[in-house]
Design a protein around this motif. Structure first.
Motif, PDB file in Angstrom:
ATOM      1  N   TYR A  53      -9.805   1.425   4.121  1.00 45.26           N
ATOM      2  CA  TYR A  53      -9.611   0.244   3.268  1.00 45.26           C
ATOM      3  C   TYR A  53      -8.456  -0.645   3.706  1.00 45.26           C
ATOM      4  CZ  TYR A  53      -5.794   2.747   0.870  1.00 45.26           C
ATOM      5  OH  TYR A  53      -4.628   3.395   0.578  1.00 45.26           O
ATOM      6  N   ARG A  54      -7.393  -0.067   4.236  1.00 49.14           N
ATOM      7  CA  ARG A  54      -6.260  -0.909   4.650  1.00 49.14           C
ATOM      8  C   ARG A  54      -6.626  -1.739   5.884  1.00 49.14           C
ATOM      9  NH1 ARG A  54      -1.437   3.561   3.956  1.00 49.14           N
ATOM     10  NH2 ARG A  54      -1.267   3.428   1.692  1.00 49.14           N
ATOM     11  N   VAL A  92      -7.507   6.418   4.578  1.00 48.53           N
ATOM     12  CA  VAL A  92      -8.884   6.431   4.063  1.00 48.53           C
ATOM     13  C   VAL A  92      -8.822   6.349   2.544  1.00 48.53           C
ATOM     14  CG1 VAL A  92     -10.981   7.832   3.837  1.00 48.53           C
ATOM     15  CG2 VAL A  92      -9.731   7.796   6.000  1.00 48.53           C
ATOM     16  N   TYR A 113     -15.334  -2.498   1.698  1.00 47.29           N
ATOM     17  CA  TYR A 113     -14.250  -1.745   1.053  1.00 47.29           C
ATOM     18  C   TYR A 113     -14.824  -0.665   0.139  1.00 47.29           C
ATOM     19  CZ  TYR A 113      -9.788  -1.289  -1.563  1.00 47.29           C
ATOM     20  OH  TYR A 113      -8.630  -0.833  -2.161  1.00 47.29           O
ATOM     21  N   TYR A 138      -1.819   8.256  -4.927  1.00 48.92           N
ATOM     22  CA  TYR A 138      -1.980   9.337  -3.949  1.00 48.92           C
ATOM     23  C   TYR A 138      -0.825   9.309  -2.939  1.00 48.92           C
ATOM     24  CZ  TYR A 138      -6.762   9.470  -5.738  1.00 48.92           C
ATOM     25  OH  TYR A 138      -7.856   9.559  -6.542  1.00 48.92           O
ATOM     26  N   LEU A 176      -6.717  -5.988  -3.393  1.00 48.25           N
ATOM     27  CA  LEU A 176      -5.260  -5.798  -3.277  1.00 48.25           C
ATOM     28  C   LEU A 176      -4.740  -4.906  -4.408  1.00 48.25           C
ATOM     29  CD1 LEU A 176      -4.134  -9.391  -2.221  1.00 48.25           C
ATOM     30  CD2 LEU A 176      -3.984  -7.319  -0.840  1.00 48.25           C
ATOM     31  N   VAL A 184      -4.131   2.782  -5.382  1.00 50.02           N
ATOM     32  CA  VAL A 184      -4.363   3.985  -4.563  1.00 50.02           C
ATOM     33  C   VAL A 184      -3.051   4.449  -3.934  1.00 50.02           C
ATOM     34  CG1 VAL A 184      -5.454   4.799  -2.422  1.00 50.02           C
ATOM     35  CG2 VAL A 184      -6.791   3.527  -4.093  1.00 50.02           C
ATOM     36  N   SER A 185      -2.271   3.505  -3.423  1.00 47.06           N
ATOM     37  CA  SER A 185      -1.013   3.860  -2.760  1.00 47.06           C
ATOM     38  C   SER A 185      -0.018   4.502  -3.723  1.00 47.06           C
ATOM     39  CB  SER A 185      -0.368   2.626  -2.126  1.00 47.06           C
ATOM     40  OG  SER A 185      -1.183   2.154  -1.090  1.00 47.06           O
ATOM     41  N   LEU A 194      -8.803  -4.633   4.687  1.00 46.74           N
ATOM     42  CA  LEU A 194      -7.981  -5.668   4.042  1.00 46.74           C
ATOM     43  C   LEU A 194      -7.176  -6.470   5.065  1.00 46.74           C
ATOM     44  CD1 LEU A 194      -6.392  -4.152   0.813  1.00 46.74           C
ATOM     45  CD2 LEU A 194      -7.431  -6.403   1.040  1.00 46.74           C
ATOM     46  N   GLY A 226      -4.178   3.617   9.168  1.00 45.10           N
ATOM     47  CA  GLY A 226      -5.130   4.712   9.370  1.00 45.10           C
ATOM     48  C   GLY A 226      -5.495   5.454   8.095  1.00 45.10           C
ATOM     49  N   GLU A 274       1.020   9.508   0.739  1.00 46.09           N
ATOM     50  CA  GLU A 274       0.683   8.959   2.067  1.00 46.09           C
ATOM     51  C   GLU A 274       0.129  10.051   2.998  1.00 46.09           C
ATOM     52  OE1 GLU A 274       0.997   5.518   3.719  1.00 46.09           O
ATOM     53  OE2 GLU A 274       0.415   5.508   1.626  1.00 46.09           O
ATOM     54  N   ASP A 275       0.676  11.266   2.878  1.00 47.88           N
ATOM     55  CA  ASP A 275       0.202  12.351   3.752  1.00 47.88           C
ATOM     56  C   ASP A 275      -1.285  12.601   3.547  1.00 47.88           C
ATOM     57  OD1 ASP A 275       2.631  12.654   4.855  1.00 47.88           O
ATOM     58  OD2 ASP A 275       3.226  14.401   3.667  1.00 47.88           O
ATOM     59  N   PHE A 276      -1.720  12.522   2.288  1.00 51.49           N
ATOM     60  CA  PHE A 276      -3.136  12.727   1.977  1.00 51.49           C
ATOM     61  C   PHE A 276      -3.978  11.562   2.490  1.00 51.49           C
ATOM     62  CE2 PHE A 276      -6.584  12.015  -1.223  1.00 51.49           C
ATOM     63  CZ  PHE A 276      -7.414  13.044  -0.785  1.00 51.49           C
ATOM     64  N   LEU A 277      -3.542  10.331   2.214  1.00 49.70           N
ATOM     65  CA  LEU A 277      -4.321   9.149   2.618  1.00 49.70           C
ATOM     66  C   LEU A 277      -4.439   9.054   4.139  1.00 49.70           C
ATOM     67  CD1 LEU A 277      -2.852   6.485   0.144  1.00 49.70           C
ATOM     68  CD2 LEU A 277      -5.047   7.662  -0.023  1.00 49.70           C
ATOM     69  N   LEU A 278      -3.433   9.576   4.846  1.00 49.01           N
ATOM     70  CA  LEU A 278      -3.419   9.479   6.315  1.00 49.01           C
ATOM     71  C   LEU A 278      -3.843  10.791   6.988  1.00 49.01           C
ATOM     72  CD1 LEU A 278      -0.021   7.560   6.670  1.00 49.01           C
ATOM     73  CD2 LEU A 278      -2.300   6.596   6.952  1.00 49.01           C
ATOM     74  N   ASP A 286      -6.474  -2.742  -6.181  1.00 48.25           N
ATOM     75  CA  ASP A 286      -6.988  -1.374  -5.992  1.00 48.25           C
ATOM     76  C   ASP A 286      -6.202  -0.647  -4.895  1.00 48.25           C
ATOM     77  OD1 ASP A 286      -9.256   0.618  -6.552  1.00 48.25           O
ATOM     78  OD2 ASP A 286      -9.298   0.421  -4.365  1.00 48.25           O
ATOM     79  N   ALA A 287      -5.905  -1.355  -3.813  1.00 52.15           N
ATOM     80  CA  ALA A 287      -5.148  -0.729  -2.716  1.00 52.15           C
ATOM     81  C   ALA A 287      -3.754  -0.323  -3.192  1.00 52.15           C
ATOM     82  CB  ALA A 287      -5.046  -1.695  -1.540  1.00 52.15           C
ATOM     83  N   ILE A 335      -8.627  14.305   3.911  1.00 51.68           N
ATOM     84  CA  ILE A 335      -9.655  13.330   3.553  1.00 51.68           C
ATOM     85  C   ILE A 335     -10.303  12.826   4.833  1.00 51.68           C
ATOM     86  CG2 ILE A 335      -8.145  11.287   3.618  1.00 51.68           C
ATOM     87  CD1 ILE A 335      -9.560  10.384   1.036  1.00 51.68           C
ATOM     88  N   GLN A 352      -3.301  22.091   3.493  1.00 51.07           N
ATOM     89  CA  GLN A 352      -3.088  20.746   2.978  1.00 51.07           C
ATOM     90  C   GLN A 352      -4.440  20.088   2.745  1.00 51.07           C
ATOM     91  OE1 GLN A 352      -1.409  17.992   5.710  1.00 51.07           O
ATOM     92  NE2 GLN A 352      -1.309  16.366   4.178  1.00 51.07           N
ATOM     93  N   GLU A 353      -4.584  19.407   1.596  1.00 53.41           N
ATOM     94  CA  GLU A 353      -5.841  18.738   1.305  1.00 53.41           C
ATOM     95  C   GLU A 353      -6.019  17.568   2.273  1.00 53.41           C
ATOM     96  OE1 GLU A 353      -8.288  17.176  -2.597  1.00 53.41           O
ATOM     97  OE2 GLU A 353      -6.109  17.231  -2.644  1.00 53.41           O
TER      98      GLU A 353
END
Lengths: 46, 463
Positions: B337-338, B329, B151, A33, A23, A29-30, B341, B327, A35-39, A25-26, B13, B10-11
């Protein structure tokens, strides 16, 4: 407290540590970074 | 980190492509092998020892068709989500939503059942020492530890799964060698005395098909790794077909050992038949080995289930069939990871219901619905993208015979399930109809229709 009770408490404790670690770590990360990158993952991407 | 970002772009992942055929084998066989250690023997209670053997091979044929069809389609769809992604591309959104949900429910419930087994095994150990042990903390710890491993990266997760699954498989081989006397020349098997005719006739054999699924349930999970293998066209068919061969051997050996040691009336009710067989052989070393094998098989199954359920949920979320937030990463570990979890409390909730029978039945029925989908999915796939129109890593032979066989065997298994769990079957059908209505009315408007198809596929024939 006998060995079996200690094992039970140990299992509860370790579970809390592991889930807590994920939790935290998540959350890290949020906040680190965008959201556009993570998604940004898309199927078929190399 | 992610795919290379060049100037002005755009970068991005993506999941990490690090897996090979061995990991695919570990994922598929890892999920299933617990079914050899427990569960398959309920088919003996329904149809007797010979009925269980017929179920073993008939359902083996069903899963061979599943493995062949899955291998062909997935060798072209290098994307997480497996059958969900197949359905999205080949059938349409509503089918994809349902198949995605079958996958998430089947794997999460199986994960919960596996964790319950680990807790119950530890409780049994404590009882042997005259102590009472609460299995719940160990159920939660099993789920939490495996989720933590998932994870932190898929490579380590499935490498561990390979080691513990291989141990569980070797334990069955060692038990076979000892039971047949190949090691010391003394066989303990009493097939001539213990095997009897079909106790409930052919209707019993038909009823045993439902539990025959335990021998192989979950092998189709290999295709969830499609986005993380280095070469989907090579690794998925090799891992899946290799896994299916392993399971056919393990299932036949398990039946042979157990029916030669335990009378069918007891075998049909045993909780851990392979472990019981080892105990009856009177060897402490074998007993310890099979206990560890049982434990490892349950852990490997839960581990693979977390991997597969999270990939299915991740894929659905990436396409906005579920909230897009899931969705994501992980930028370091490159895992969904989400989704991992999110599914932890769901699995723990299923496990804490304590309704192992119902949880497993729901899981089996969700799997069966998925196999039924595959039988007509491949027909449409071959029609829309005929051989030669798209690069396939594997082409399954004798089309359309495997999909016809699969459809017929699924129908027989539905009937078998109806005989024993008619209410559950109708309940699950009602559940999926209700969530389908929810999807069409409330969820599909959020889906960005053009963005869900990013695979570099040629235009389908006729479009």
């Amino acid at each position: 407290m006998d060995m079996w009770s200690a094992l039970e408490y140990g299992a509860w404790g370790l579970s809390v540590v592991l889930i807590g670690w994920m939790l935290v770590d998540a959350r890290f990360v949020s906040t680190t970074y965008g959201e556009d990158f993570l998604l940004s993952s898309r199927e078929g991407d190399e | 980190m992610g795919t290379a970002a060049s100037a002005g772009q755009q970068e991005k992942i993506s999941l990490l492509k690090v897996l090979g055929p061995v990991h695919v084998w570990a994922l598929g066989v890892g999920i299933v092998l617990v079914g050899e250690y427990m569960g398959w023997n309920f088919s003996v209670a329904k149809g007797g020892a010979y009925g269980s053997l017929i179920a073993c091979w008939v359902i083996g044929l069903l899963y061979t068709c599943v493995a062949m069809i899955d291998s062909e389609v997935t060798s072209t769809v290098a994307a997480a989500g497996g059958q969900y992604t197949q359905a999205k591309h080949i059938i349409g959104p509503l089918m994809a939503f349902n198949v995605g949900l079958y996958l998430v429910m089947a794997y999460t419930m199986l994960e919960a059942a596996d964790a319950l087994v680990v807790g119950d095994l530890l409780k049994a150990v404590a009882q042997q020492y005259g102590a009472e042990l609460d299995p719940r903390p160990f159920v939660v710890l099993t789920i939490a530890f495996l989720a933590w491993m998932n994870y932190r990266g898929v490579f380590m997760t499935l490498t561990v799964n390979f080691v513990i699954t291989a141990f569980a498989f070797i334990a069955i081989l060692v038990l076979f060698f000892h039971a047949t006397g190949l090691t010391d020349g003394h066989s303990v098997l009493l097939h001539r005395e213990l095997l009897v005719d079909l106790p409930y006739g052919w209707i019993g054999v038909l009823a045993s098909l439902q539990f025959g699924m335990w021998y192989y349930l979950g092998i189709e999970g290999t295709c969830q790794a499609a986005e993380e293998v280095r070469s989907a066209g090579r690794s998925i068919p090799m891992g899946t077909m290799g896994g299916m061969m392993t399971l056919l051997i393990a299932a036949s050996l398990t039946w042979y050992i157990c029916t030669g040691i335990i009378p069918w009336e007891y075998l049909g009710q045993a909780t851990t038949p392979l472990y019981d067989a080892a105990r009856l052989m009177g060897s402490v070393e074998l007993e310890v080995m099979l206990f560890i094998g049982t434990m490892f098989a349950a852990i490997a199954s839960a581990n693979g289930c977390i991997n597969d359920a999270s990939r299915a949920w991740f894929s659905m979320s990436r396409d906005r069939y579920m909230p897009h937030w899931f969705g994501a990463v992980h930028p370091r570990y490159r895992t969904p990871y989400r989704s991992i979890l999110f599914l932890i409390p769901i699995a723990v909730s299923f496990a804490f219901t304590g309704l192992l029978d119902q949880v497993i039945t729901f899981s089996i029925l969700s799997g069966l619905l998925g196999y039924t989908f595959m039988s007509f999915n491949i027909v449409r796939f071959r029609r829309l993208w005929p051989l030669g129109s798209i690069e396939r890593g594997y082409v399954h032979p004798y089309h359309p015979i495997p999909c016809i066989v699969l459809g017929v065997l699924c129908a027989a298994t539905y009937f078998a399930t109806y005989l024993g769990y008619g209410t559950s079957l109708l309940s699950i059908m009602a559940f999926y109809i209700l969530v389908s209505i929810w999807f069409v009315v409330r969820r599909y408007p959020f889906v960005k229709r053009g963005e869900q198809f990013t695979m570099p596929w040629p235009r389908p024939k006729g479009y």
